[in-house]
Scaffold this motif. Structure first.
Motif, PDB file in Angstrom:
ATOM      1  N   ALA A   1       6.532 -11.386  -4.810  1.00  0.00           N
ATOM      2  CA  ALA A   1       5.522 -10.382  -4.472  1.00  0.00           C
ATOM      3  C   ALA A   1       6.104  -9.434  -3.437  1.00  0.00           C
ATOM      4  N   GLU A   2       5.931  -8.145  -3.694  1.00  0.00           N
ATOM      5  CA  GLU A   2       6.408  -7.121  -2.765  1.00  0.00           C
ATOM      6  C   GLU A   2       5.436  -5.955  -2.805  1.00  0.00           C
ATOM      7  N   VAL A   3       4.957  -5.560  -1.633  1.00  0.00           N
ATOM      8  CA  VAL A   3       4.069  -4.412  -1.514  1.00  0.00           C
ATOM      9  C   VAL A   3       4.802  -3.370  -0.685  1.00  0.00           C
ATOM     10  N   VAL A   4       4.968  -2.172  -1.255  1.00  0.00           N
ATOM     11  CA  VAL A   4       5.748  -1.117  -0.607  1.00  0.00           C
ATOM     12  C   VAL A   4       4.875   0.093  -0.375  1.00  0.00           C
ATOM     13  N   ALA A   5       4.595   0.392   0.902  1.00  0.00           N
ATOM     14  CA  ALA A   5       3.893   1.629   1.254  1.00  0.00           C
ATOM     15  C   ALA A   5       4.947   2.729   1.338  1.00  0.00           C
ATOM     16  N   LEU A   6       4.656   3.845   0.722  1.00  0.00           N
ATOM     17  CA  LEU A   6       5.633   4.919   0.598  1.00  0.00           C
ATOM     18  C   LEU A   6       5.237   6.135   1.442  1.00  0.00           C
ATOM     19  N   ARG A   7       6.196   7.012   1.636  1.00  0.00           N
ATOM     20  CA  ARG A   7       5.953   8.300   2.276  1.00  0.00           C
ATOM     21  C   ARG A   7       6.176   9.348   1.204  1.00  0.00           C
ATOM     22  N   LYS A   8       5.115  10.075   0.867  1.00  0.00           N
ATOM     23  CA  LYS A   8       5.196  11.078  -0.182  1.00  0.00           C
ATOM     24  C   LYS A   8       6.147  12.187   0.262  1.00  0.00           C
ATOM     25  N   VAL A   9       7.046  12.559  -0.644  1.00  0.00           N
ATOM     26  CA  VAL A   9       8.030  13.597  -0.345  1.00  0.00           C
ATOM     27  C   VAL A   9       7.727  14.867  -1.138  1.00  0.00           C
ATOM     28  N   ALA A  10       7.567  14.754  -2.443  1.00  0.00           N
ATOM     29  CA  ALA A  10       7.331  15.942  -3.274  1.00  0.00           C
ATOM     30  C   ALA A  10       6.753  15.517  -4.607  1.00  0.00           C
ATOM     31  N   GLY A  11       6.174  16.459  -5.304  1.00  0.00           N
ATOM     32  CA  GLY A  11       5.662  16.196  -6.643  1.00  0.00           C
ATOM     33  C   GLY A  11       4.166  15.953  -6.639  1.00  0.00           C
TER      34      GLY A  11
END
Length: 99
Positions: free
Chosen positions: A86-96
């Protein structure tokens, strides 16, 4: 800025149906949570034991609130014996656009 999230969870062999049932059981309640923009359950087309959640939250604070919500705490407790990864990854939106 919103917070996109990808959660990758792999069920142990033979546990995928029970895991999917548990996952499906939290979708409606989560979609009603404050700050939930998207919350989608997916299954890897090449590995039916691998579940991939794609989510987006209005803020890190509301994502944290979600992760501590009673239905999510119970979900992870119920899932623990069924999962091998199990892996939960919070991301930082860059583009798109939307995830």
């Amino acid at each position: 800025m919103t917070v996109p999230v990808v959660a990758l969870l792999t069920a142990k062999p033979g546990c995928e149906d029970k895991a999917e049932q548990l996952f499906r059981g939290v979708i409606e309640e989560t979609l009603r949570e404050e700050g939930c923009i998207t919350y989608q359950l997916n299954i890897d087309s090449k590995n039916p034991r691998r579940f991939v959640w794609t989510e987006e939250w209005a803020s890190q604070e509301l994502l944290d609130k979600h992760l501590n919500a009673p239905h999510i705490v119970k979900l992870f407790a119920d899932l623990e014996p069924l999962l091998e990864h199990a892996e939960v990854v919070a991301l930082r939106k860059v583009a798109g656009g939307n995830a």
